[in-house]
Design an enzyme around this catalytic site. Sequence first.
Site, PDB file in Angstrom:
ATOM      1  CD  GLU A 265      14.830  58.731  42.522  1.00  0.00           C
ATOM      2  OE1 GLU A 265      14.703  58.365  41.844  1.00  0.00           O
ATOM      3  OE2 GLU A 265      14.686  59.256  43.349  1.00  0.00           O
TER       4      GLU A 265
ATOM      5  CG  ASP B  35      17.067  54.492  43.636  1.00  0.00           C
ATOM      6  OD1 ASP B  35      15.974  54.739  44.387  1.00  0.00           O
ATOM      7  OD2 ASP B  35      17.607  53.661  42.445  1.00  0.00           O
TER       8      ASP B  35
END
Length: 189
Positions: free
Chosen positions: A36, A64
Amino acid sequence: MKITFITSNQHKVKEATGIFHKFGITVEHVDLGYPEIQGDLRDVARYGAQHAARRLETPIIVEDAGLFIKTLKWFPGSYSSYIQETLGNQGILKLMSDVNDRYAEFRSVIGFCTPKTEPKIFLGTVKGHISYEEKGEYGFAYDPLFYPEGYDKTFGELKRDEKNKFSHRRMSLEKFALWYHDWFKDNMR
Ligand code: ITT
């Protein structure tokens, strides 16, 4: 029609399965983990989707998501997962104990990618406000803090089917599902 959903979050899988059902899409869950990067939800979804698709060598989606609170300059936003694990809901309520403007949004970005294409993203948002105390046993993470606009119940007080009718995840997954129908016809048959 099938889609592989890369996530470590079982709640997301259950919600996605319920939402996709109406669109004739079945979910294959893979808990692969992906990097991420720093950035907004769109950057994270794009990068993560591309990474996972190349690695698994198949078309995939990632998601996300986060809670964005206006008076906290849209915190925790991209840090929602970390802040949930550290401050928790009580910590958020403490930060907001004297605050009147309680406007907040949940946002969701789905990233879709294949091993050979560039990533594509689909955005979903639901507006609402932050409660003064935790309410409800359903859902997960920030759900007991969030009153969706026009409702007198928090997401934590809504059963999964109810939340799935208009949540941020519903919006992003529905946009994806509508697009995926055509893409699947053209590419997978
Ligand atoms: P993956 O990255 O493996 O999919 P994750 O839980 O870490 O799982 P995110 O990085 O997207 O997912 O973090 C988003 C966080 O925002 C999540 O952990 C929750 O704390 C919060 N969140 C997102 N959607 C939510 C929802 O529908 N209800 C309550 N909290 C939510």
